[in-house]
Design a protein around this motif. Structure first.
Motif, PDB file in Angstrom:
ATOM      1  N   THR A 136      -3.773  -5.909 -13.652  1.00 42.52           N
ATOM      2  CA  THR A 136      -2.502  -6.087 -14.351  1.00 42.52           C
ATOM      3  C   THR A 136      -1.977  -4.749 -14.858  1.00 42.52           C
ATOM      4  N   ALA A 137      -0.679  -4.732 -15.161  1.00 44.87           N
ATOM      5  CA  ALA A 137      -0.070  -3.524 -15.726  1.00 44.87           C
ATOM      6  C   ALA A 137      -0.690  -3.199 -17.087  1.00 44.87           C
ATOM      7  N   LYS A 138      -0.993  -4.216 -17.880  1.00 44.23           N
ATOM      8  CA  LYS A 138      -1.621  -3.972 -19.177  1.00 44.23           C
ATOM      9  C   LYS A 138      -2.977  -3.300 -19.018  1.00 44.23           C
ATOM     10  N   GLY A 139      -3.756  -3.761 -18.068  1.00 47.28           N
ATOM     11  CA  GLY A 139      -5.046  -3.131 -17.811  1.00 47.28           C
ATOM     12  C   GLY A 139      -4.894  -1.691 -17.379  1.00 47.28           C
ATOM     13  N   MET A 140      -3.883  -1.417 -16.552  1.00 48.33           N
ATOM     14  CA  MET A 140      -3.658  -0.050 -16.082  1.00 48.33           C
ATOM     15  C   MET A 140      -3.317   0.878 -17.244  1.00 48.33           C
ATOM     16  N   LEU A 141      -2.547   0.401 -18.200  1.00 47.66           N
ATOM     17  CA  LEU A 141      -2.164   1.231 -19.345  1.00 47.66           C
ATOM     18  C   LEU A 141      -3.357   1.588 -20.225  1.00 47.66           C
ATOM     19  N   ARG A 142      -4.419   0.757 -20.185  1.00 47.78           N
ATOM     20  CA  ARG A 142      -5.602   1.004 -21.016  1.00 47.78           C
ATOM     21  C   ARG A 142      -6.806   1.410 -20.167  1.00 47.78           C
ATOM     22  N   THR A 157     -12.434  -0.887  -9.989  1.00 47.43           N
ATOM     23  CA  THR A 157     -11.710  -1.279  -8.785  1.00 47.43           C
ATOM     24  C   THR A 157     -10.300  -1.699  -9.154  1.00 47.43           C
ATOM     25  N   LEU A 158      -9.341  -1.343  -8.312  1.00 47.13           N
ATOM     26  CA  LEU A 158      -7.996  -1.883  -8.445  1.00 47.13           C
ATOM     27  C   LEU A 158      -7.917  -3.151  -7.600  1.00 47.13           C
ATOM     28  N   GLY A 159      -7.663  -4.292  -8.239  1.00 45.52           N
ATOM     29  CA  GLY A 159      -7.423  -5.530  -7.494  1.00 45.52           C
ATOM     30  C   GLY A 159      -6.003  -5.504  -6.981  1.00 45.52           C
ATOM     31  N   ALA A 160      -5.843  -4.925  -5.800  1.00 47.22           N
ATOM     32  CA  ALA A 160      -4.499  -4.587  -5.307  1.00 47.22           C
ATOM     33  C   ALA A 160      -3.589  -5.798  -5.186  1.00 47.22           C
ATOM     34  N   GLU A 161      -4.115  -6.933  -4.728  1.00 43.84           N
ATOM     35  CA  GLU A 161      -3.266  -8.095  -4.520  1.00 43.84           C
ATOM     36  C   GLU A 161      -2.698  -8.619  -5.840  1.00 43.84           C
ATOM     37  N   ASP A 162      -3.566  -8.818  -6.834  1.00 44.77           N
ATOM     38  CA  ASP A 162      -3.088  -9.304  -8.128  1.00 44.77           C
ATOM     39  C   ASP A 162      -2.226  -8.260  -8.827  1.00 44.77           C
ATOM     40  N   PHE A 163      -2.616  -6.986  -8.701  1.00 45.59           N
ATOM     41  CA  PHE A 163      -1.835  -5.933  -9.354  1.00 45.59           C
ATOM     42  C   PHE A 163      -0.435  -5.850  -8.756  1.00 45.59           C
ATOM     43  N   SER A 164      -0.345  -5.963  -7.445  1.00 43.88           N
ATOM     44  CA  SER A 164       0.974  -5.884  -6.805  1.00 43.88           C
ATOM     45  C   SER A 164       1.850  -7.050  -7.239  1.00 43.88           C
ATOM     46  N   ALA A 165       1.243  -8.230  -7.393  1.00 48.23           N
ATOM     47  CA  ALA A 165       2.012  -9.389  -7.847  1.00 48.23           C
ATOM     48  C   ALA A 165       2.469  -9.210  -9.290  1.00 48.23           C
ATOM     49  N   CYS A 167       3.038  -6.439 -10.866  1.00 45.95           N
ATOM     50  CA  CYS A 167       4.016  -5.350 -11.005  1.00 45.95           C
ATOM     51  C   CYS A 167       5.218  -5.492 -10.076  1.00 45.95           C
ATOM     52  N   GLY A 168       5.164  -6.448  -9.146  1.00 43.17           N
ATOM     53  CA  GLY A 168       6.278  -6.620  -8.215  1.00 43.17           C
ATOM     54  C   GLY A 168       6.313  -5.600  -7.096  1.00 43.17           C
ATOM     55  N   ILE A 169       5.176  -4.960  -6.828  1.00 39.74           N
ATOM     56  CA  ILE A 169       5.103  -3.967  -5.751  1.00 39.74           C
ATOM     57  C   ILE A 169       4.580  -4.649  -4.496  1.00 39.74           C
ATOM     58  N   GLU A 170       5.333  -4.599  -3.420  1.00 42.07           N
ATOM     59  CA  GLU A 170       4.865  -5.185  -2.169  1.00 42.07           C
ATOM     60  C   GLU A 170       3.728  -4.332  -1.596  1.00 42.07           C
ATOM     61  N   LEU A 171       2.752  -5.009  -1.001  1.00 41.31           N
ATOM     62  CA  LEU A 171       1.669  -4.302  -0.337  1.00 41.31           C
ATOM     63  C   LEU A 171       2.041  -4.080   1.116  1.00 41.31           C
ATOM     64  N   GLY A 172       2.134  -2.837   1.513  1.00 39.71           N
ATOM     65  CA  GLY A 172       2.491  -2.527   2.889  1.00 39.71           C
ATOM     66  C   GLY A 172       2.700  -1.042   3.059  1.00 39.71           C
ATOM     67  N   PRO A 173       2.833  -0.565   4.287  1.00 42.44           N
ATOM     68  CA  PRO A 173       2.978   0.880   4.531  1.00 42.44           C
ATOM     69  C   PRO A 173       4.208   1.479   3.876  1.00 42.44           C
ATOM     70  N   TYR A 176       3.332   2.496   0.303  1.00 41.97           N
ATOM     71  CA  TYR A 176       2.063   3.213   0.142  1.00 41.97           C
ATOM     72  C   TYR A 176       2.107   4.176  -1.034  1.00 41.97           C
ATOM     73  N   GLN A 177       3.197   4.938  -1.157  1.00 45.38           N
ATOM     74  CA  GLN A 177       3.271   5.926  -2.231  1.00 45.38           C
ATOM     75  C   GLN A 177       3.275   5.264  -3.603  1.00 45.38           C
ATOM     76  N   GLY A 178       3.953   4.120  -3.734  1.00 43.18           N
ATOM     77  CA  GLY A 178       3.988   3.432  -5.017  1.00 43.18           C
ATOM     78  C   GLY A 178       2.614   2.938  -5.439  1.00 43.18           C
ATOM     79  N   MET A 179       1.863   2.364  -4.500  1.00 40.82           N
ATOM     80  CA  MET A 179       0.527   1.874  -4.821  1.00 40.82           C
ATOM     81  C   MET A 179      -0.490   2.996  -4.936  1.00 40.82           C
ATOM     82  N   LEU A 180      -0.159   4.164  -4.389  1.00 43.76           N
ATOM     83  CA  LEU A 180      -1.080   5.297  -4.492  1.00 43.76           C
ATOM     84  C   LEU A 180      -1.259   5.733  -5.939  1.00 43.76           C
ATOM     85  N   ILE A 181      -0.211   5.616  -6.728  1.00 44.46           N
ATOM     86  CA  ILE A 181      -0.289   6.053  -8.133  1.00 44.46           C
ATOM     87  C   ILE A 181      -1.337   5.250  -8.904  1.00 44.46           C
TER      88      ILE A 181
END
Length: 314
Positions: A136-142, A157-165, A167-173, A176-181
């Motif tokens: 979650t975004a809250k977890g990322m901030l802490r 570990t970053l749980g990419a699927e739940d994190f993307s949901a 934060c509203g970031i689509e998972l895909g090429p 890539y730069q947005g999820m890289l952060i």
């Protein structure tokens, strides 16, 4: 004593097995995963969660007989968390995976409960580790306070699927730069606190695309990650290979050490190899690569012996 898990523990592959499907768990020891995860969370329907956790104790030795570490992914909800821990913390478990972590306080409360159960059930104090999943975004901030909250925390570990949901970031090429952060934030926090940074440059959901998974894993390793989870047995060896030094890596590391030590003997702390400068950071990195390869070889031998013994006893 503080442990640098990133340097001392090999966790290239975590094979997630739905704990409500015994036939999957029974074969898990043959897959050569560095760790097997008995899942009580996302892969188990709500209607089966309570009944499934009651079987965890008997599944621990089944999953561990091939020499892999055995982890349990618990449900991080008010109604299920403590019951999951009560069901999971028995001799034979090596750690729990704690999803959706949003504060250090959550980690400390789980640690306290684990400590009580270790003492009650004859498990060596501090043996059961906690693998943190940020979703979650809250977890990322802490992130920093979470990563360093406890000596029991061995991985991040970053749980990419739940994190993307979340934060509203689509998972895909194209993103890539947005999820890289967030991925690199997790890696830096893990490295700063001596935890194992785990994850792919992509999604574990694309398990059927072998070529893409290998690319995502190799790219993650080049970014500094040391392992990842997978949900299909066929992916295990892909991860094991991708997160291991190659023969070329090892040959180059040996060369770096040789030329640098020759340079030191001549009274100079820098030299060159193949037209590039070699100094202390390169030397230290080369030693780490060789040390990782040695630890991997030891782990592979341990798993091989355990599998052979388990198969022989069938």
């Amino acid at each position: 004593m503080t442990i640098d898990y990133a340097r001392n523990v090999i966790r290239r592959s975590r094979l997630i097995m739905p704990a409500n499907v015994p036939r999957f768990v029974e074969k898990a020891f043959l897959r050569n995963a560095d760790a097997i995860v008995l899942d009580l969370e996302d892969s188990v329907p709500d209607s089966e969660k309570i009944a499934t956790r009651e079987r965890i104790r008997e599944l621990l030795p089944v999953a561990g007989k091939g020499g892999s570490d055995v982890l349990v992914r618990v449900n991080h909800t008010a109604d299920l968390l403590l019951g999951d821990l009560e069901a999971a913390i028995w001799p034979g478990i090596d750690g729990v995976m704690l999803p959706k972590v949003e504060s250090a306080g959550e980690v400390l409360r789980v640690e306290e409960h684990i400590s009580t159960l270790e003492q009650k059930r004859g498990i060596r104090s501090g043996h059961v580790k906690i693998g943190i999943i940020i979703e979650t975004a809250k977890g990322m901030l802490r992130l920093e306070e979470i990563a360093c909250a406890s000596a029991r925390v061995d991985s991040l570990t970053l749980g990419a699927e739940d994190f993307s949901a979340d934060c509203g970031i689509e998972l895909g090429p194209e993103t890539y730069q947005g999820m890289l952060i967030p991925r690199m934030n997790v890696l830096i926090a893990a490295r700063a606190c001596g935890k194992i940074p785990m994850g792919l440059m992509g999604s574990i959901a694309t398990y059927s695309d072998a070529d893409q998974l290998v690319k995502n894993a190799a790219l993650a390793y080049r970014h500094g990650f040391l392992g990842a989870s997978c949900i299909h047995p066929d992916n295990v060896e892909m991860l094991n290979q991708a997160f291991s030094p190659t023969e070329e890596d090892l040959a180059y590391a040996h060369q770096v050490i040789e030329v640098f030590e020759e340079s030191i003997a001549r009274g100079r702390a820098s030299t060159k190899l193949e037209g590039k400068m070699i100094d202390i950071p390169h030397y230290e990195k080369a030693k780490l690569i060789l040390d990782r390869a040695n630890k991997i070889a030891q782990l592979e031998e341990k798993k091989k012996r355990s599998r052979e013994a388990a198969i022989g006893g069938l």
